[in-house]
Write a protein that holds these residues in place. Structure first.
Motif: not given
Length: 405
Positions: A11-17, A154-158
């Motif tokens: 999911l983090d990679r999707l956000r970066q995309l 870096g942090s999931p919350a931020s």
């Protein structure tokens, strides 16, 4: 890593995309896809479960990613035991040889992959195509986003706060449109002066006082400004606002007596600072039991000042300008003004010395928060000539000028 960690990383990679694609709104992505709903795309990032492949595929396509590579990444997150890059047997053929979509309008997919109503016939879809971003480029995008939003990457919350803020801004612009007037970067918004409204008795415009002011470092979507001195019925209230880490989405002001405030002048810069003036004419009387409410999509800091004027009833013209780097002066010029009109200016800046208006302007109390300044003032036009606002500052600045009568 376990499956939960694999899903979180996916999911983090999707956000970066999406960030590398310019953070398009979910509605824009849905229109680009043509077969998945905006709510399904939103839910794909908002939850902790792995989205279905049909939803991920349309998400990737809308952001210009490589479908085959992302299919492998999705399969790895779905079944970590198989190892990275390996597809389940029944998916290998589909990833290496994507199935062609049938002709005719496709049905949008819901969050679970179920069909949704077909898109409107004849609507034109716009897409962006390109390869999947490298890890280094994705990291750079995260750093840029962190600098703009003020969140630590870096942090999931931020990360979730950053995604939510970006999504709110993009969706607000996509759904509601940017309010006018709003100057594009490096441009001025100008209106020719209108004749004075008919049927109003002549008077000399004048500043009465400042019945409200608030400034806070607070990430949110609204600000409340208590009224600290009575406001006379029939006067005008001019609200000057500076927002930090914000976006050019709808901005509204209301008061507890129901007076109507209109956006008069508005400027937004590349550092995501916004300066605006809103006005309400012939207001209902306000007392210290009343307040103003300012609403916006997102901001990390706000400055709001409320000034009361008498004998002004409408907007005649406006101008905006900005300077992206520090210097020794600022200035914007509008159309020709008539004698008897009132100029009201607001300048927002970050760091350096606070803006100082040129001689002839009456400086009102400056509001400073951290390194951010909101400077306001007014001038009565005594001889016809170009409307202008200028002065000195050593900082980046954004300025708005309202011509009132």
């Amino acid at each position: 890593m376990g499956q939960e960690d694999e899903v979180a990383e996916f999911l983090d990679r999707l956000r970066q995309l999406r960030a590398l694609a310019g953070n398009p709104s979910f509605r824009t992505m849905s229109r680009t896809s043509g077969i998945v709903s905006h709510s399904a795309l939103h839910e794909a990032l908002a939850g902790r479960r792995l989205p279905t492949w049909p939803v991920v595929r349309e998400f990737v396509k809308a952001c210009g990613g490589d479908e085959v590579e992302w299919r492998r990444a999705w399969a790895a997150a779905a079944n970590p035991a198989r190892g990275p890059g390996r597809l389940p047997p029944d998916a290998a053929h589909e990833a290496d040889h994507p199935v062609e979509q049938p002709a005719g309008p496709a049905e949008p997919l819901g969050a679970t992959g179920s069909p949704r109503p077909a898109p409107v016939p004849g609507r034109r879809w716009f897409g962006r195509r390109g390869g999947v971003a490298s890890h280094g480029a994705a990291l750079l995008a995260g750093i840029v986003i962190g600098a703009v939003t003020g969140y630590v990457v870096g942090s999931p919350a931020s990360a979730q706060r950053e995604v939510t803020a970006a999504q709110q801004c993009q969706d607000a612009i996509s759904d509601d449109g940017v309010q006018q007037p709003l100057a594009a970067h490096g441009q001025r918004a100008l209106d020719a002066a209108d004749p004075a409204p008919a049927g109003q008795s002549p008077g000399t415009p004048a500043w009465v006082g400042r019945p409200g002011a608030e400034a806070h470092i607070l990430t949110g979507t609204s600000a409340t400004v208590p009224i600290t001195q009575n406001v006379a019925a029939g006067d005008a209230l001019i609200v000057s606002i500076m927002l930090t880490s914000t976006c050019p989405a709808p901005l509204t002001v209301t008061d507890s007596r129901g007076s109507r405030y209109q956006l008069v002048a508005d400027v937004f810069d590349t550092r995501h600072h916004r300066v605006a003036i809103l006005a309400a004419f012939d207001v209902a009387a306000l007392s210290t039991a009343d307040h103003l409410a300012v609403t916006y999509v997102t901001a990390s800091k706000y400055h709001v000042v409320v000034d009361e004027y008498r004998d002004i009833h409408s907007v005649a013209a406006r101008a905006t300008g900005l300077g992206e780097s520090g210097g020794t002066s600022f200035g914007i010029t509008g159309p020709t003004c008539r004698a008897g009109q009132l100029l009201v200016g607001a300048v927002g800046s970050n760091s350096g010395t606070g803006p100082l208006f040129e001689p002839g302007w009456a400086d009102l109390p400056t509001v400073k928060l951290s390194s951010y300044w909101l400077t306001t003032g007014y001038q009565l036009v005594r001889t016809p000539g170009p409307c202008s606002l200028s002065g000195a500052t050593t900082a980046q600045w954004g300025a708005v000028l309202a011509v009132l009568q």
